[in-house]
Design a protein around this motif. Structure first.
Motif, PDB file in Angstrom:
ATOM      1  N   LEU A  86      45.875  40.472  34.857  1.00 48.86           N
ATOM      2  CA  LEU A  86      45.237  40.589  36.178  1.00 48.86           C
ATOM      3  C   LEU A  86      46.108  40.066  37.309  1.00 48.86           C
ATOM      4  O   LEU A  86      46.776  39.040  37.169  1.00 48.86           O
ATOM      5  N   LYS A  87      46.057  40.775  38.409  1.00 50.36           N
ATOM      6  CA  LYS A  87      46.769  40.394  39.635  1.00 50.36           C
ATOM      7  C   LYS A  87      45.744  40.211  40.743  1.00 50.36           C
ATOM      8  O   LYS A  87      44.642  40.777  40.667  1.00 50.36           O
ATOM      9  N   PRO A  88      46.078  39.462  41.798  1.00 50.97           N
ATOM     10  CA  PRO A  88      45.121  39.270  42.901  1.00 50.97           C
ATOM     11  C   PRO A  88      44.616  40.585  43.489  1.00 50.97           C
ATOM     12  O   PRO A  88      43.448  40.696  43.867  1.00 50.97           O
ATOM     13  N   GLU A  89      45.465  41.613  43.526  1.00 50.01           N
ATOM     14  CA  GLU A  89      45.033  42.896  44.101  1.00 50.01           C
ATOM     15  C   GLU A  89      44.010  43.630  43.219  1.00 50.01           C
ATOM     16  O   GLU A  89      43.389  44.599  43.665  1.00 50.01           O
ATOM     17  N   ASP A  90      43.811  43.177  41.966  1.00 51.19           N
ATOM     18  CA  ASP A  90      42.788  43.766  41.108  1.00 51.19           C
ATOM     19  C   ASP A  90      41.385  43.302  41.508  1.00 51.19           C
ATOM     20  O   ASP A  90      40.394  43.929  41.124  1.00 51.19           O
ATOM     21  N   ALA A  91      41.304  42.210  42.261  1.00 55.21           N
ATOM     22  CA  ALA A  91      40.004  41.707  42.703  1.00 55.21           C
ATOM     23  C   ALA A  91      39.364  42.742  43.619  1.00 55.21           C
ATOM     24  O   ALA A  91      40.041  43.499  44.308  1.00 55.21           O
TER      25      ALA A  91
END
Length: 143
Positions: A86-91
């Motif tokens: 997971l990456k922050p942009e997946d939020a």
């Protein structure tokens, strides 16, 4: 004559009823996250979309991101959309929909699900084992 008429009337009503069912919009699916909606960066989460029908095509969409779309066909009534590393942009807020081979029409979207990706540095630090051992050791109480 009356029996034939009633039989034809019943057949017509039954066929008409079935035809209306085919034109109904598919009911809303449900969307869940496993193991949790809140996950650390670089961890894994799976969004699971479930429909009331079998043999469907699912789509996963992201709210306010018209370019984001993942599709998956399923012989069952559930599709899994894994997120790895997971990456922050997946939020963000996600929803899913489905269509059957018979209807060719997308269902209404599920209730949106908010996926939160936390930074590992945001967590509260746990006390060290050395500190816990010192506090819990009866020989050190009062020192």
């Amino acid at each position: 004559m009356t029996t034939e008429f009633l039989s034809l009337l019943c057949l017509g009503l039954c066929l008409g009823y079935e035809g209306d069912k085919e034109n109904e919009k598919p009911s809303k699916p449900s969307l869940h996250a496993w193991p949790s909606l809140v996950a650390e960066a670089e961890s894994n989460v799976t969004l699971k979309c479930r429909a009331p029908s079998q043999n469907v095509t699912f789509t996963l969409r992201k709210v306010n991101d018209s370019a984001y779309q993942r599709k998956q066909s399923s012989a069952g009534n559930e599709a899994e959309f894994p997120f790895t590393d997971l990456k922050p942009e997946d939020a963000g807020r996600y929803f899913c929909a489905y269509k059957t081979a018979v209807s060719h029409e997308w269902s209404e979207g599920s209730e949106p699900l908010q996926l939160v990706v936390t930074d590992k540095h945001d967590e509260l630090e746990a006390p060290s084992m050395k500190t816990v051992a010192h506090v819990c050791n009866p020989r050190t109480v009062g020192r």
